[in-house]
Design a protein around this motif. Structure first.
Motif, mmCIF file in Angstrom:
data_model
loop_
_atom_site.group_PDB
_atom_site.id
_atom_site.type_symbol
_atom_site.label_atom_id
_atom_site.label_comp_id
_atom_site.label_asym_id
_atom_site.label_seq_id
_atom_site.Cartn_x
_atom_site.Cartn_y
_atom_site.Cartn_z
ATOM 1 N N ASP A 155 0.649 -1.164 -0.048
ATOM 2 C CA ASP A 155 -0.122 -0.030 -0.211
ATOM 3 C C ASP A 155 0.841 1.320 -0.093
ATOM 4 N N ALA A 156 2.160 1.391 0.181
ATOM 5 C CA ALA A 156 3.037 2.302 0.129
ATOM 6 C C ALA A 156 4.595 2.001 0.036
ATOM 7 N N ALA A 157 5.287 3.006 -0.598
ATOM 8 C CA ALA A 157 6.514 2.694 -0.688
ATOM 9 C C ALA A 157 7.319 2.150 0.224
ATOM 10 N N ASP A 158 7.231 2.210 1.651
ATOM 11 C CA ASP A 158 7.785 1.583 2.684
ATOM 12 C C ASP A 158 7.316 0.270 2.783
ATOM 13 N N THR A 159 6.261 0.174 2.606
ATOM 14 C CA THR A 159 5.656 -1.321 2.982
ATOM 15 C C THR A 159 5.960 -2.246 1.779
ATOM 16 N N ALA A 160 6.012 -1.588 0.431
ATOM 17 C CA ALA A 160 6.525 -2.492 -0.744
ATOM 18 C C ALA A 160 7.858 -2.863 -0.588
ATOM 19 N N LYS A 161 8.681 -1.905 -0.007
ATOM 20 C CA LYS A 161 10.200 -2.427 0.122
ATOM 21 C C LYS A 161 10.271 -3.545 1.217
ATOM 22 N N GLU A 162 9.623 -3.418 2.253
ATOM 23 C CA GLU A 162 9.665 -4.353 3.401
ATOM 24 C C GLU A 162 8.969 -5.610 2.943
ATOM 25 N N GLU A 163 7.986 -5.532 2.247
ATOM 26 C CA GLU A 163 7.161 -6.805 1.930
ATOM 27 C C GLU A 163 8.083 -7.519 0.645
#
Ligand code: DAT
Ligand code: MG
Length: 140
Positions: free
Chosen positions: A120-128
């Protein structure tokens, strides 16, 4: 516009119904490139960790059980504004509210069994992405 990467999961309700190819085609048709892809069967512990952000929500147990029930296909999608574009192609969380032509409108069975996950966002994309893939597996 920036080239982004986002994490997509084709969920058990969709892999079970042989919809992996049809769903992947919708991403590709929207201009998203599949730069990594694998079919895995999550353990309940792994599914619980992935959805830890929802651990206090009433549906958490059901969500974890569902995500670990059958195989999923995890993919990294790349393209211009990939995070928002993927969310657009997915449609609303509740398929009853999803727009015509979206994956969830066409394929989702219910609010819980809604065929796809997308960051849902740039930071969660990176983590996921890092949760599922090593750098070596990303072949843009
Ligand atoms: P999304 O998958 O659109 O990002 P979310 O992050 O709010 O939605 O929730 C994660 C998943 O949890 C969602 O895809 C399906 C499930 N879920 C959310 N709200 C729910 C509810 N009210 N009842 C049952 N399952 C729910
Ligand atoms: Mg979400």
């Amino acid at each position: 516009m920036a080239i982004e990467r986002t994490l997509s999961i084709i969920k058990p309700d969709a892999t079970r119904r042989n919809l992996t190819g049809k769903i992947a085609a919708k991403f590709e048709d929207a201009g998203l490139r599949i730069v990594a892809s694998k079919r895995i069967h999550l353990s309940p512990a792994q599914a619980g960790k992935f959805y830890e952000v929802h651990k206090d929500r009433p549906f958490y147990g059901e969500l974890v059980e569902f995500m670990a029930s059958e195989p999923v296909v995890v993919q990294v999608l790349e393209g211009e504004n990939a995070i928002a574009k993927n969310r657009e192609v997915m449609g609303a969380t509740n398929p009853a509210n999803a727009d015509e032509g979206t994956i969830r409108k066409e394929f989702a069975l219910s609010m819980g069994e809604n065929s796809v996950h997308g960051s849902d966002a740039a930071d969660t994309a990176k983590e996921e992405i890092a949760f599922f893939f090593s750098g070596l597996e990303l072949v843009g």
